[in-house]
Motif scaffolding. Sequence first.
Motif, PDB file in Angstrom:
ATOM      1  N   ILE A  62     -26.535 -38.472 -27.230  1.00  0.00           N
ATOM      2  CA  ILE A  62     -25.972 -37.279 -27.476  1.00  0.00           C
ATOM      3  C   ILE A  62     -27.240 -36.206 -27.667  1.00  0.00           C
ATOM      4  O   ILE A  62     -28.036 -36.390 -28.587  1.00  0.00           O
ATOM      5  CB  ILE A  62     -25.044 -37.005 -28.362  1.00  0.00           C
ATOM      6  CG1 ILE A  62     -23.892 -37.918 -28.249  1.00  0.00           C
ATOM      7  CG2 ILE A  62     -24.690 -35.683 -29.032  1.00  0.00           C
ATOM      8  CD1 ILE A  62     -23.068 -37.767 -27.145  1.00  0.00           C
ATOM      9  N   ALA A  64     -29.155 -33.135 -29.191  1.00  0.00           N
ATOM     10  CA  ALA A  64     -29.138 -32.416 -30.383  1.00  0.00           C
ATOM     11  C   ALA A  64     -30.461 -32.003 -30.973  1.00  0.00           C
ATOM     12  O   ALA A  64     -31.282 -32.535 -30.489  1.00  0.00           O
ATOM     13  CB  ALA A  64     -28.600 -33.079 -31.583  1.00  0.00           C
ATOM     14  N   GLU A 114     -26.770 -28.688 -26.617  1.00  0.00           N
ATOM     15  CA  GLU A 114     -26.372 -29.815 -27.661  1.00  0.00           C
ATOM     16  C   GLU A 114     -25.401 -30.205 -27.396  1.00  0.00           C
ATOM     17  O   GLU A 114     -24.204 -29.298 -26.923  1.00  0.00           O
ATOM     18  CB  GLU A 114     -26.732 -28.995 -29.036  1.00  0.00           C
ATOM     19  CG  GLU A 114     -28.039 -28.704 -29.458  1.00  0.00           C
ATOM     20  CD  GLU A 114     -28.366 -28.252 -30.680  1.00  0.00           C
ATOM     21  OE1 GLU A 114     -28.291 -29.225 -31.651  1.00  0.00           O
ATOM     22  OE2 GLU A 114     -27.905 -27.027 -31.077  1.00  0.00           O
ATOM     23  N   GLY A 115     -24.815 -31.488 -27.715  1.00  0.00           N
ATOM     24  CA  GLY A 115     -23.777 -32.243 -27.490  1.00  0.00           C
ATOM     25  C   GLY A 115     -23.259 -32.845 -26.080  1.00  0.00           C
ATOM     26  O   GLY A 115     -22.459 -33.296 -25.804  1.00  0.00           O
ATOM     27  N   THR A 116     -24.257 -32.668 -25.109  1.00  0.00           N
ATOM     28  CA  THR A 116     -24.147 -33.157 -23.819  1.00  0.00           C
ATOM     29  C   THR A 116     -24.565 -34.689 -23.885  1.00  0.00           C
ATOM     30  O   THR A 116     -25.531 -34.994 -24.596  1.00  0.00           O
ATOM     31  CB  THR A 116     -24.979 -32.378 -22.865  1.00  0.00           C
ATOM     32  OG1 THR A 116     -24.802 -30.857 -22.979  1.00  0.00           O
ATOM     33  CG2 THR A 116     -24.984 -32.968 -21.407  1.00  0.00           C
ATOM     34  N   ALA A 152     -27.072 -37.946 -33.801  1.00  0.00           N
ATOM     35  CA  ALA A 152     -25.851 -37.525 -33.056  1.00  0.00           C
ATOM     36  C   ALA A 152     -25.361 -38.428 -32.383  1.00  0.00           C
ATOM     37  O   ALA A 152     -23.949 -38.765 -32.206  1.00  0.00           O
ATOM     38  CB  ALA A 152     -26.142 -36.255 -32.023  1.00  0.00           C
ATOM     39  N   ASN A 156     -21.842 -40.528 -32.902  1.00  0.00           N
ATOM     40  CA  ASN A 156     -20.629 -40.581 -31.943  1.00  0.00           C
ATOM     41  C   ASN A 156     -20.249 -41.919 -31.680  1.00  0.00           C
ATOM     42  O   ASN A 156     -19.123 -42.116 -31.472  1.00  0.00           O
ATOM     43  CB  ASN A 156     -21.236 -40.002 -30.560  1.00  0.00           C
ATOM     44  CG  ASN A 156     -20.336 -39.827 -29.532  1.00  0.00           C
ATOM     45  OD1 ASN A 156     -20.025 -40.475 -28.686  1.00  0.00           O
ATOM     46  ND2 ASN A 156     -19.247 -38.882 -29.714  1.00  0.00           N
ATOM     47  N   ILE A 190     -22.382 -32.697 -34.828  1.00  0.00           N
ATOM     48  CA  ILE A 190     -22.172 -32.585 -33.359  1.00  0.00           C
ATOM     49  C   ILE A 190     -21.768 -33.855 -32.825  1.00  0.00           C
ATOM     50  O   ILE A 190     -20.869 -33.800 -32.146  1.00  0.00           O
ATOM     51  CB  ILE A 190     -23.603 -32.290 -32.959  1.00  0.00           C
ATOM     52  CG1 ILE A 190     -24.168 -30.782 -33.356  1.00  0.00           C
ATOM     53  CG2 ILE A 190     -23.611 -32.472 -31.359  1.00  0.00           C
ATOM     54  CD1 ILE A 190     -25.549 -30.715 -32.758  1.00  0.00           C
ATOM     55  N   ILE A 448     -20.100 -26.598 -30.633  1.00  0.00           N
ATOM     56  CA  ILE A 448     -21.052 -27.733 -30.106  1.00  0.00           C
ATOM     57  C   ILE A 448     -20.122 -29.048 -30.425  1.00  0.00           C
ATOM     58  O   ILE A 448     -20.035 -29.783 -29.351  1.00  0.00           O
ATOM     59  CB  ILE A 448     -22.399 -27.621 -30.643  1.00  0.00           C
ATOM     60  CG1 ILE A 448     -22.885 -26.382 -30.467  1.00  0.00           C
ATOM     61  CG2 ILE A 448     -23.189 -28.691 -30.350  1.00  0.00           C
ATOM     62  CD1 ILE A 448     -24.418 -26.094 -31.191  1.00  0.00           C
ATOM     63  N   ARG A 449     -19.616 -29.068 -31.357  1.00  0.00           N
ATOM     64  CA  ARG A 449     -19.022 -30.417 -31.794  1.00  0.00           C
ATOM     65  C   ARG A 449     -17.577 -30.623 -30.885  1.00  0.00           C
ATOM     66  O   ARG A 449     -17.466 -31.734 -30.174  1.00  0.00           O
ATOM     67  CB  ARG A 449     -18.425 -30.375 -33.190  1.00  0.00           C
ATOM     68  CG  ARG A 449     -17.829 -31.536 -33.650  1.00  0.00           C
ATOM     69  CD  ARG A 449     -17.515 -31.607 -35.262  1.00  0.00           C
ATOM     70  NE  ARG A 449     -16.658 -32.739 -35.681  1.00  0.00           N
ATOM     71  CZ  ARG A 449     -15.213 -32.783 -35.520  1.00  0.00           C
ATOM     72  NH1 ARG A 449     -14.591 -31.959 -35.072  1.00  0.00           N
ATOM     73  NH2 ARG A 449     -14.796 -33.831 -36.099  1.00  0.00           N
ATOM     74  N   TYR A 451     -17.362 -29.295 -27.816  1.00  0.00           N
ATOM     75  CA  TYR A 451     -18.094 -29.558 -26.546  1.00  0.00           C
ATOM     76  C   TYR A 451     -18.483 -30.852 -26.188  1.00  0.00           C
ATOM     77  O   TYR A 451     -18.312 -31.489 -25.076  1.00  0.00           O
ATOM     78  CB  TYR A 451     -19.162 -28.429 -26.361  1.00  0.00           C
ATOM     79  CG  TYR A 451     -20.161 -28.729 -25.097  1.00  0.00           C
ATOM     80  CD1 TYR A 451     -19.882 -28.392 -23.867  1.00  0.00           C
ATOM     81  CD2 TYR A 451     -21.345 -29.587 -25.391  1.00  0.00           C
ATOM     82  CE1 TYR A 451     -20.596 -28.691 -22.748  1.00  0.00           C
ATOM     83  CE2 TYR A 451     -22.232 -29.644 -24.332  1.00  0.00           C
ATOM     84  CZ  TYR A 451     -21.750 -29.186 -22.994  1.00  0.00           C
ATOM     85  OH  TYR A 451     -22.590 -29.655 -21.815  1.00  0.00           O
ATOM     86  N   CYS A 452     -18.989 -31.475 -27.311  1.00  0.00           N
ATOM     87  CA  CYS A 452     -19.667 -32.959 -27.362  1.00  0.00           C
ATOM     88  C   CYS A 452     -18.262 -33.761 -26.988  1.00  0.00           C
ATOM     89  O   CYS A 452     -18.542 -34.409 -26.099  1.00  0.00           O
ATOM     90  CB  CYS A 452     -20.109 -33.288 -28.456  1.00  0.00           C
ATOM     91  SG  CYS A 452     -20.848 -35.004 -28.687  1.00  0.00           S
TER      92      CYS A 452
END
Length: 493
Positions: A62, A64, A114-116, A152, A156, A190, A448-449, A451-452
Amino acid sequence: MDNPIPNSSLPHFSLLTPHSSLLTDFYELTMTNGFLREGRGDTVVCFDMFFRRVPDGGGMAIMAGVEQLIAYLQNLRFSAEDIAFLREKRLFAEDFLAYLSDFRFTCDVWAIPEGTPVFPHEPVVTVRGPVIQAQFIETMVLLSINHQSLIATKANRMVRAADGRDIIEFGARRAQGYDGALYGARAAYIGGVAGSSCTLAAREFGIPVMGTMAHSWVQLFDSEYAAFAAYARQYPDSCTLLVDTYNTLSSGVPNAIRVFNEVVVPAGFRPAGIRIDSGDITYLSLRARRQLDAAGFPDCPIIASNSLDEYIIRDMISQKAAVDSFGVGERLITAASDPVFGGVYKLAAVEADGVMVPRIKISENVAKITNPCFKKPWRLFDRDTGKAIADVITLHDEVIDDSAPYVIFDPDHIWKRKTVENFTAVPLQKQLFDRGTCVYPPPPLSEIRDYCARQVGTMWDEVLRFENPHKYYVDLSQKLWDEKQRLLSGNYK
């Protein structure tokens, strides 16, 4: 030109000091001094940051740390004290020190938001500009992205293991330094945790702050009951009691139930929960659940803590533990099982006569051979399922036409080919800086969170497995692959 993205749009607190420009590897300074003295300081180059391996053998990482990288680049200056310190080293020419005194960042920068979800070997950050600047920022690019991407990614994994139950980040006291606690909490949020025990992270980033009590509260009073009753009197609307100080089932839970009946309910509230921090938590949670239900508190949540990680959480859930949320500390905030995110920063191209000329790093260790050229990463999504098919790295000026069939192939095993149809091609990077001016307003952390979570949802379950995940392909366009083969054949320029 005035910066259209003011510093005030970023968190006002920073652990960066007035001397953080010197938070860099010393060789960045010796090299950039040399570039200037050799008349190459203004040579335009392209650097990529990428990583070679997902921590914990996972299928994805992830992204970040982008917001902190932006803040660093916006505030990159050298004070008189910095210059005096460097002058004392007697290695640096006065014209180089004068350059630093008047330093202004003028590079173009792109990054994956971020979050991708991100994958090995694709450029997560790209920097283009004068080599003296692009080289100097290497350390902080890596420091900003490596640490937060590591945390991150770990968060996750734990969030996915919890299968819809909340994860709360409890790790500040075990973090590796002040910034590890603060920015680790940010990165964990995130990655999907519900909140953090870190008060400063709550103030600076708007992360929900959460916490219960320590064993010392219970030990301070003459009895466990007295401790619970005192806490309930102070916080009747948010009363969560730590029940394992003495004996969870014969003392802790019964005393909690008594206090819920005698203090919390008469005050007009329901209990916020009990927390179990030791022992066989699966067994204890099941027995505690029975006690709470029998006492008329089926709505009282049970929180588990005590050196948890994604594997323990997954096992507890598979064993039907009666746990509603998990407090996770050291194994999250330090990513203890695999505590290094191995991002690297490599030269990919050098401009000559207005043309970006590719550069490659070749090694007998095949994994260390770089992808040359000024590049752009794309993600291909299936239009019917919304799932990600593969990523493709192209030359920067290439465009993937998603209105027509497109052939992708494994860059290492080129006979593995697939024609993709009915897909959408999305460029992954966003431009952060245009000739030193910030053009990307960082979104709020809550966005962002969210979106992640959505982007992780575009990954196939096979990619999300903890053990032996399916390999998600990061392919090269035909033009980029051809250019790489040309360089590998010995035509380095």
